[in-house]
Write a protein that holds these residues in place. Structure first.
Motif, PDB file in Angstrom:
ATOM      1  N   GLU A 373       0.719  -1.229   0.132  1.00 50.17           N
ATOM      2  CA  GLU A 373      -0.376  -0.240   0.098  1.00 50.17           C
ATOM      3  C   GLU A 373       1.008   0.933  -0.353  1.00 50.17           C
ATOM      4  O   GLU A 373       0.634   2.209  -0.427  1.00 50.17           O
ATOM      5  CB  GLU A 373      -0.575  -0.094   1.180  1.00 50.17           C
ATOM      6  CG  GLU A 373      -1.894  -0.801   1.289  1.00 50.17           C
ATOM      7  CD  GLU A 373      -2.920  -0.960  -0.202  1.00 50.17           C
ATOM      8  OE1 GLU A 373      -3.615   0.842   0.113  1.00 50.17           O
ATOM      9  OE2 GLU A 373      -3.125  -1.410  -1.003  1.00 50.17           O
ATOM     10  N   ARG A 377       0.643   4.302  -3.626  1.00 49.38           N
ATOM     11  CA  ARG A 377       0.665   5.920  -2.889  1.00 49.38           C
ATOM     12  C   ARG A 377       1.920   7.174  -3.598  1.00 49.38           C
ATOM     13  O   ARG A 377       1.929   7.355  -3.741  1.00 49.38           O
ATOM     14  CB  ARG A 377       0.985   5.697  -2.011  1.00 49.38           C
ATOM     15  CG  ARG A 377      -0.747   5.658  -1.122  1.00 49.38           C
ATOM     16  CD  ARG A 377      -1.022   6.361   0.487  1.00 49.38           C
ATOM     17  NE  ARG A 377      -0.041   5.758   1.923  1.00 49.38           N
ATOM     18  CZ  ARG A 377       0.290   4.744   2.750  1.00 49.38           C
ATOM     19  NH1 ARG A 377      -1.510   4.023   2.413  1.00 49.38           N
ATOM     20  NH2 ARG A 377       0.715   3.787   3.265  1.00 49.38           N
ATOM     21  N   ASP A 380       1.584   6.476  -7.395  1.00 48.53           N
ATOM     22  CA  ASP A 380       0.516   7.562  -7.854  1.00 48.53           C
ATOM     23  C   ASP A 380       1.329   8.523  -7.223  1.00 48.53           C
ATOM     24  O   ASP A 380       0.834   9.643  -8.331  1.00 48.53           O
ATOM     25  CB  ASP A 380      -0.730   7.406  -6.586  1.00 48.53           C
ATOM     26  CG  ASP A 380      -1.471   6.194  -7.046  1.00 48.53           C
ATOM     27  OD1 ASP A 380      -1.434   5.849  -7.508  1.00 48.53           O
ATOM     28  OD2 ASP A 380      -1.684   6.322  -6.309  1.00 48.53           O
TER      29      ASP A 380
END
Length: 394
Positions: A373, A377, A380
Motif C-alpha cells: 500500500e 501511494r 500515485d
C-alpha cells in the motif's frame, strides 16, 4: 506534442545488474509493481553501474549525458548511493558524478530506493560532501529522491541532517515483490521439505570480527552447523539447502560444512548453484519460495522471503539487515551475531516455525500488504510528478 499512450516510456536505469542476485530480484519487483501501478508502460534499459565505478569502462561524461537525454526518464538505483565512509569521490557518494552532470540531463531523474552504507564508519569528509551534493540536487526540479525502508532514513537523519531525510520519501524495496519462476533443482526432490540458508561472505573483516579484532569465522561456522544439526535431527524428512548470492558466499558456506556432521553434509545438505541473469536469480529465489523456513544474512534474501510467504529469520552482521526487519515491525525475527552472541535463540525460533508456521505466515503477509500500500501511494505521487515533466504527457 501529443503523447502516444500506446508507446512505452523509455527508461535508462543506472543500477547494478551483475552484482549479487538480490539486485536482480529487486529490479524484478520494481518493474512489476511499476507496471501494475503507473498509467504508462515502461521500457527499462539497463546501464551497469559497475562500468563506471569498479571496471572503469565508462565515465560520467558527455556520452552518458547524451544517452540519458535519449530516454524519457532516468532511474538511478536502488543501491547504496550514500556511503558515509567514502572519501574518494567529490560528491561524497558512491558515484563520481556531481550536480553539474545531472543538471545537463534534461529528463526527469528518479533516484529511487537508495540505501545508506555506514559499514566502515562515518567520515566527516564524506558527510560534508554529501550535504553539498544534496543541497544542489534537491533544488533541481527534475530530480526526485527516495530511500529504501531499511533504516537508511535514520542514518541520513542522524549523520547528514533531518532536513535531508525529510526531503526524501521512504519506500519499500522492490525485492519484497519479486516473483521468481519455478526451476528444477538438482538433488532436490519435488515436494521435499527443506530449510534454505543464505550466508554472506563479503566484508569478512566486518561481518566475522569481534570488537577487539578476533576472527569469528570458525565460531560462526560451528554455531550455524550446530543449529542445523539440531533441526535435521528433530525431523528426519528435512534437508538443508545453502543459497549463495555471490561467489564470496561460498566462504561461510564452506565454514559451516567443515563443522557439520559428516553424514548429514553428505546425505541431507545441498549447495545451490550460482549464475547471473534470469536463470541465476530466479532459480535461487525459487528456493526461498519453496522453503519451509529461511535463514538469511543478505538483505534481499530476507526481504524476498517475506514477500514470497516463507517463514524467514535474519542473521544480522550488517546494519541494513537489522534495519530491514525493524522497519517492517519484525525486529524479533532478526538475530545479531558478534563476539558476545550465539545463535541458539535463532534456531529455536526456526524450529517453532517449522512445527507451527501459520501465525508467522499471517504476520509476514500482513507486513508485505502494508508495504504494498505504501508503494502504491508512492507510485500515485510519482505519476503526478512525472506527467508534467515527460514530453507529451501533460
Amino acid at each position: 506534442m501529443t503523447f502516444d499512450r500506446m508507446r512505452a516510456l523509455s527508461v535508462l536505469h543506472l543500477a547494478s545488474f551483475v552484482g549479487n542476485l538480490g539486485d536482480n530480484a529487486m529490479h524484478d519487483g520494481e518493474y512489476r509493481t511499476r507496471a501494475e501501478d503507473l498509467p504508462w508502460a515502461l521500457e527499462h534499459r539497463p546501464c551497469e553501474v559497475r562500468d563506471f565505478i569498479h571496471w572503469r569502462r565508462r565515465a560520467f561524461d558527455e556520452t552518458f549525458v547524451a544517452q540519458a537525454n535519449e530516454a524519457d526518464v532516468v532511474v538511478v538505483g536502488g543501491f547504496s548511493l550514500f556511503q558515509l565512509w567514502r572519501e574518494t569521490t567529490s560528491s561524497g557518494t558512491y558515484l563520481e558524478a556531481g550536480p553539474e552532470l545531472f543538471a545537463a540531463i534534461r529528463r526527469p531523474i528518479l533516484f529511487h530506493g537508495l540505501g545508506v552504507d555506514a559499514t566502515r564508519g562515518v567520515s566527516p569528509v564524506a558527510v560534508a560532501r554529501t550535504r553539498a551534493f544534496l543541497d544542489e540536487m534537491l533544488a533541481f526540479d527534475h530530480c526526485r529522491f527516495s530511500l529504501r525502508n531499511d533504516g537508511s532514513g535514520d542514518f541520513i537523519r542522524q549523520h547528514v541532517g533531518a532536513a535531508y531525510a525529510d526531503a526524501m520519501q521512504v519506500v519499500p524495496d522492490g525485492g519484497l515483490f519479486a516473483e521468481p519462476q519455478a526451476w528444477p533443482h538438482p538433488g532436490l526432490p519435488e515436494g521435499r521439505r527443506f530449510i534454505a540458508v543464505n550466508l554472506a561472505g563479503d566484508m569478512p573483516d566486518k561481518r566475522y570480527a569481534s570488537a577487539d579484532g578476533e576472527d569469528l569465522t570458525e565460531r560462526f561456522g560451528a554455531a550455524v552447523a550446530a543449529g542445523i544439526e539440531e533441526l535435521l535431527a528433530a525431523d528426519e524428512t528435512l534437508i538443508c539447502v545453502f543459497v549463495p548470492h555471490i561467489y564470496s558466499d561460498f566462504g561461510p558456506i564452506g565454514s559451516v560444512l567443515d563443522a557439520l556432521d559428516d553424514r548429514l553434509r553428505r546425505e541431507r545438505v545441498i549447495v545451490a548453484g550460482l549464475a547471473q541473469g534470469e536463470g541465476g536469480w530466479s532459480a535461487s529465489f525459487d528456493l526461498y519460495r519453496r522453503a519451509s523456513a529461511v535463514i538469511a544474512m543478505r538483505y534481499h534474501a530476507g526481504l524476498a522471503s517475506i514477500g514470497l510467504g516463507a517463514p524467514v529469520f535474519g542473521i544480522s552482521t550488517h546494519h541494513k539487515i537489522a534495519g530491514q526487519f525493524a522497519a517492517m515491525g519484525l525486529a524479533d525475527r532478526c538475530h545479531a551475531f558478534d563476539g558476545q552472541s550465539d545463535l541458539t535463540a535463532l534456531f529455536q525460533a526456526v524450529a517453532r516455525d517449522l512445527d507451527q508456521p501459520a501465525a508467522s505466515l499471517e504476520r509476514l503477509a500482513s507486513a508485505r500488504a502494508r508495504e504494498r500500500e505504501v508503494l502504491k501511494r508512492h507510485h500515485d505521487d510519482l505519476a503526478a510528478w512525472l506527467s508534467p515533466r515527460v514530453e507529451g504527457l501533460a
